[in-house]
Design a protein around this motif. Structure first.
Motif, mmCIF file in Angstrom:
data_model
loop_
_atom_site.group_PDB
_atom_site.id
_atom_site.type_symbol
_atom_site.label_atom_id
_atom_site.label_comp_id
_atom_site.label_asym_id
_atom_site.label_seq_id
_atom_site.Cartn_x
_atom_site.Cartn_y
_atom_site.Cartn_z
ATOM 1 N N UNK A 60 0.838 -1.194 0.000
ATOM 2 C CA UNK A 60 0.000 0.000 0.000
ATOM 3 C C UNK A 60 0.876 1.247 0.000
ATOM 4 N N UNK A 61 0.345 2.317 -0.564
ATOM 5 C CA UNK A 61 1.001 3.627 -0.543
ATOM 6 C C UNK A 61 0.366 4.444 0.570
ATOM 7 N N UNK A 62 1.201 5.127 1.346
ATOM 8 C CA UNK A 62 0.710 5.949 2.446
ATOM 9 C C UNK A 62 1.345 7.327 2.320
ATOM 10 N N UNK A 63 0.505 8.348 2.306
ATOM 11 C CA UNK A 63 0.982 9.729 2.296
ATOM 12 C C UNK A 63 0.927 10.230 3.731
ATOM 13 N N UNK A 64 2.103 10.553 4.293
ATOM 14 C CA UNK A 64 2.225 10.941 5.693
ATOM 15 C C UNK A 64 2.701 12.385 5.758
ATOM 16 N N UNK A 65 2.100 13.156 6.648
ATOM 17 C CA UNK A 65 2.502 14.545 6.857
ATOM 18 C C UNK A 65 3.145 14.664 8.227
ATOM 19 N N UNK A 66 4.357 15.215 8.265
ATOM 20 C CA UNK A 66 5.066 15.417 9.523
ATOM 21 C C UNK A 66 5.628 16.839 9.526
ATOM 22 N N UNK A 67 5.172 17.641 10.460
ATOM 23 C CA UNK A 67 5.602 19.032 10.580
ATOM 24 C C UNK A 67 5.419 19.795 9.271
#
Length: 106
Positions: A60-67
């Motif tokens: 699976x592809x996961x788009x993660x946002x950090x800061x």
């Protein structure tokens, strides 16, 4: 042990297993929302999953946002399958000026 007490024990077991199954179905359907309400929230969270896309049963592809910075992760088979980040394109070389020969004064 007579038949009535045996029937009562079987009926109690059936009711207990049914309630456990009903709780499992309810947690599967409503669990993430209920659990997020039970956990106290901080004023600002640093990490968030923006979006996921299932490619196949194991990846699976996961788009993660950090800061405020977003990263795209390819997850599968219990590990992160991301290739190493591409090196930035090399900057164009500065234009060279042609060297001029000093003129000899004759």
């Amino acid at each position: 042990m007579d038949f009535a007490s045996f029937a009562r024990a079987v009926f109690a077991l059936a009711i207990t297993v049914g309630l456990i199954g009903l709780a499992a179905v309810a947690m599967r359907r409503f669990g993430p929302d209920v659990m997020s309400r039970l956990v106290p929230h901080r004023a600002e969270r640093r990490l968030a999953v923006v979006e996921t896309l299932v490619l196949d049963p194991s990846r699976r592809l996961v788009l993660v946002s950090c800061d405020g910075d977003e990263k795209l992760l390819l997850l599968g088979e219990g590990q992160v399958l991301n290739p190493p980040p591409a090196s930035p394109a090399p900057a164009p070389a500065p234009a060279r000026r042609k060297a001029t020969k000093p003129k000899a004064d004759a």
